[in-house]
Design a protein around this motif. Structure first.
Motif, PDB file in Angstrom:
ATOM      1  N   LYS A   1      31.556  39.076  54.535  1.00  0.00           N
ATOM      2  CA  LYS A   1      32.094  40.439  54.521  1.00  0.00           C
ATOM      3  C   LYS A   1      31.204  41.412  55.294  1.00  0.00           C
ATOM      4  CE  LYS A   1      34.578  39.941  50.138  1.00  0.00           C
ATOM      5  NZ  LYS A   1      34.803  40.489  48.771  1.00  0.00           N
ATOM      6  N   GLY A   2      30.217  40.889  56.009  1.00  0.00           N
ATOM      7  CA  GLY A   2      29.310  41.729  56.774  1.00  0.00           C
ATOM      8  C   GLY A   2      29.661  41.737  58.246  1.00  0.00           C
ATOM      9  N   ARG A   3      28.969  42.610  58.972  1.00  0.00           N
ATOM     10  CA  ARG A   3      29.162  42.666  60.422  1.00  0.00           C
ATOM     11  C   ARG A   3      27.874  43.156  61.074  1.00  0.00           C
ATOM     12  NH1 ARG A   3      33.594  46.073  64.198  1.00  0.00           N
ATOM     13  NH2 ARG A   3      33.319  44.717  66.012  1.00  0.00           N
ATOM     14  N   VAL A   4      27.510  42.552  62.200  1.00  0.00           N
ATOM     15  CA  VAL A   4      26.420  43.032  63.038  1.00  0.00           C
ATOM     16  C   VAL A   4      26.992  43.183  64.441  1.00  0.00           C
ATOM     17  CG1 VAL A   4      24.077  42.654  63.882  1.00  0.00           C
ATOM     18  CG2 VAL A   4      24.764  41.720  61.648  1.00  0.00           C
ATOM     19  N   ALA A   5      26.893  44.395  64.990  1.00  0.00           N
ATOM     20  CA  ALA A   5      27.511  44.666  66.286  1.00  0.00           C
ATOM     21  C   ALA A   5      26.677  45.677  67.053  1.00  0.00           C
ATOM     22  CB  ALA A   5      28.937  45.175  66.096  1.00  0.00           C
ATOM     23  N   VAL A   6      26.962  45.798  68.352  1.00  0.00           N
ATOM     24  CA  VAL A   6      26.149  46.624  69.246  1.00  0.00           C
ATOM     25  C   VAL A   6      27.059  47.461  70.152  1.00  0.00           C
ATOM     26  CG1 VAL A   6      24.432  46.589  71.111  1.00  0.00           C
ATOM     27  CG2 VAL A   6      24.305  44.910  69.284  1.00  0.00           C
ATOM     28  N   ILE A   7      26.609  48.679  70.436  1.00  0.00           N
ATOM     29  CA  ILE A   7      27.192  49.475  71.515  1.00  0.00           C
ATOM     30  C   ILE A   7      26.165  49.555  72.638  1.00  0.00           C
ATOM     31  CG2 ILE A   7      28.007  51.753  72.242  1.00  0.00           C
ATOM     32  CD1 ILE A   7      28.982  52.262  69.440  1.00  0.00           C
ATOM     33  N   LYS A   8      26.567  49.163  73.839  1.00  0.00           N
ATOM     34  CA  LYS A   8      25.700  49.331  75.012  1.00  0.00           C
ATOM     35  C   LYS A   8      25.994  50.682  75.640  1.00  0.00           C
ATOM     36  CE  LYS A   8      26.639  47.487  79.013  1.00  0.00           C
ATOM     37  NZ  LYS A   8      26.855  46.519  80.112  1.00  0.00           N
ATOM     38  N   VAL A   9      24.938  51.489  75.814  1.00  0.00           N
ATOM     39  CA  VAL A   9      25.081  52.820  76.396  1.00  0.00           C
ATOM     40  C   VAL A   9      24.430  52.810  77.777  1.00  0.00           C
ATOM     41  CG1 VAL A   9      24.692  55.284  76.078  1.00  0.00           C
ATOM     42  CG2 VAL A   9      24.912  53.790  74.071  1.00  0.00           C
TER      43      VAL A   9
END
Length: 589
Positions: free
Chosen positions: A317-325
């Motif tokens: 039920k977890g999430r690890v995510a990234v936004i590249k700026v």
């Protein structure tokens, strides 16, 4: 009293006598000649009063802002040196021959010039004056043209304009209903409709297979810039049409509307599933003008010895995510702290970051307080998946799926606005489809759209067996990150409707009490039917560039659902309460 509107006078009218009525926008006395800008709903025109007509000139000299007047005169061309290219009527003026003051105006309580900075409270209290401002007048005219276009389009498609009741029965979300006590049925209440949903479904059962209505709806809830207690829907319902066919009709409506009103031509709207929208953009109404995306990286970080990452990465039920700026490595520590605080509003406990200063230096060219927790495998995996370049910034979300998605979705929009990634001059429409039927909160199921939405290819038994995996036959039209309209194929089968009610915790007795008329109607040859409702206020807000739906409504409420103009809501007359058999309970507030 009027032969032409002020804003419609052009060079073709030079030499013509005209009769004008309107309000004095501005009066100037220049060297013995008086210039008056006269304004009506169509715009401004300059009127010149010459001292040769002394009586008219003296009367013109007494004019003040917002006097209501009638003027008779002759249109003439302005000298070339005096042409005002900023006015539609800037090449002409009217030589005033007669002047009648219809009504004088007291000094204004609010400013109406282009630089007005009136409070919203003052603007709403004196709304009849605020609406005289050309910007506001133009928006109401624009809105009227939109509704006129909508009617013509839908009627050309065979739709019937049919009214549904305003006094009706409370909805399942009863706490949000506005209640109206009945005088003739003591102790009982009507409710104002949150939508005409059930009545338009009954119209389909009745054989009115293409219905529309531009209808007032009411919802007693906390307000935002795009919410009001009373709002207007373009309501559409059809029988014997599939979801793609309904989308085609309504997409055609919006496409032709934008071309007619704004000269904007849309290509075919792209379609995106709810799952894709949430995964890539953290929102079920993604703004596609913003190129930033959310990228999942749980598989790359599940093994690292850093609980902030490995906990959610190994939690189903977890999430690890990234936004590249792109170019974000130039952001200061204070700016990064501010973005962390922003993400915290959505429940995020932190916002780990990594700056890519110089890829040629390997790990030495990276900068991050979490770098010590990442091994070479994780670092190389991140750099490859995100396709980073020098100067990029990576912002991490790591939490429950909902917190991570909500936080990064909101952060994506803020970054796009703050850093100039969002292309504000463009339009980006799309359809979002394949929504879950239900969402779960504290062990209870809630309908993601509404409880009359049909599942996509599922029987009542299949729905009951696995409700959280069931996809609904629903669709939303989204434009620039705003939900313009939402719709679905409706349940037309009694057994399916009862199954949905049961999953939502609505007992058979409650279902019969609240929806017995619908359940019965579904047993008399109810057709397959589907529809969609647009928010007219939001649509016009977007098209005019207004920042709030209050700026495209004639008489909106404040953010506390009050009307400063009429001072509503107000206390009821004691005699009326007695007739209604009601008593008001006093509170300390």
């Amino acid at each position: 009293m009027r032969s032409i509107y002020c804003g419609q006078i052009r060079e073709a009218h030079v030499g013509h006598s005209v009769q004008l009525v309107g309000w004095v926008n501005r009066r100037r006395d220049l060297g013995g000649v008086i210039f008056v800008q006269l304004r009506d709903r169509e715009g401004l025109v300059q009127v010149v009063f010459d001292p040769d007509l002394q009586e008219v000139f003296d009367k013109a000299n007494s004019l003040r802002a917002e006097f209501c007047v009638q003027i008779e005169g002759v249109v003439r061309a302005r000298p070339e040196s005096q042409v005002n290219a900023d006015m539609a009527t800037g090449a002409v003026e009217v030589l005033g021959k007669q002047l009648t003051i219809i009504n004088k105006a007291l000094p204004l309580p609010i400013a109406l010039d282009d630089h007005q900075k009136n409070s919203e409270e003052a603007r709403l209290k004196y709304r009849y004056l605020d609406l005289r401002r050309p910007e506001m007048t133009e928006r109401l005219i624009f809105r009227a043209k939109v509704t006129g276009f909508v009617r013509r389009y839908l009627e050309a498609q065979g739709f019937l304009d049919i009214e549904t009741p305003i006094l009706t029965k409370a909805t399942p979300e009863g706490a949000r209903d506005y209640l109206v006590p009945s005088r003739t049925h003591k102790g009982k209440f009507f409710a104002l409709p949150q939508s005409p949903q059930l009545f338009k479904q009954l119209l389909m059962v009745a054989g009115m297979d293409r219905y529309y209505q531009i209808v007032k709806c009411f919802r007693d809830e906390d307000l935002r810039a795009d919410r009001q207690p009373e709002f207007t829907q373009i309501d559409i319902e059809t029988s014997f049409l599939t979801a793609p066919e309904v989308r085609a009709i309504t997409e055609g409506l919006v496409t032709e509307l934008f071309e007619e009103m704004l000269g904007v031509k849309f290509d075919a709207f792209p379609t995106m599933t709810y799952l894709e929208a949430m995964t890539r953009f953290g929102s079920d109404k993604p703004d596609l003008r913003n190129p930033l995306e959310i990228v999942d990286v749980a598989d790359l970080l599940a093994h690292v010895e850093f609980k902030v990452f490995n906990g959610p990465a190994n939690d189903p039920k977890g999430r690890v995510a990234v936004i590249k700026v792109p170019g974000g490595a130039s952001l200061s520590r204070k700016q990064l702290d501010d973005y962390q605080a922003f993400a915290g509003v959505y429940g995020a406990k932190g916002l780990p970051w990594l700056k890519v200063n110089d890829l040629s230096k390997g790990v030495e060219g990276l900068q991050s307080p979490i770098l010590k927790f990442l091994d070479d495998q994780a670092i190389q995996g991140l750099l490859a998946r995100l396709e980073v370049a020098d100067g990029d910034l990576l912002l991490f979300g790591s939490d429950s799926y909902k917190v991570c998605t909500d936080a990064l979705g909101a952060l994506r929009l803020k970054l796009g606005e703050d850093l100039g990634f969002t292309r504000t001059e463009e339009w980006a429409p799309l359809w979002v489809v394949d929504f879950p039927m239900f969402e779960e909160d504290e062990g209870r199921l809630y309908a993601l759209h509404h409880p009359f939405t049909a599942p996509l290819n599922a029987s009542p038994e299949q729905l009951t067996a696995d409700p959280l995996s069931t996809i609904s036959n629903a669709y939303d039209m989204v434009l620039n990150g705003v939900e313009l309209g939402g719709g679905s194929v409706r349940i037309h089968d009694n057994a399916m409707q009862q199954a949905v009610f049961k999953l939502l915790g609505i007992s058979s007795e409650e279902a019969e009490e609240k929806f017995g008329f619908l359940l019965e109607a579904l047993q008399y040859g109810a057709p397959v039917h589907a529809g969609l409702a647009f928010g007219l206020d939001r649509l016009v807000m977007l098209m005019t560039g207004a920042s709030s739906i209050r700026d495209v409504m004639a008489f909106p409420k404040t953010t506390t659902a009050a009307c400063p103009l009429t001072e509503a809501p107000s206390f009821a007359n004691p005699q009326a309460l007695e007739e209604l058999s009601l008593a008001v309970k006093k509170t300390d507030a």
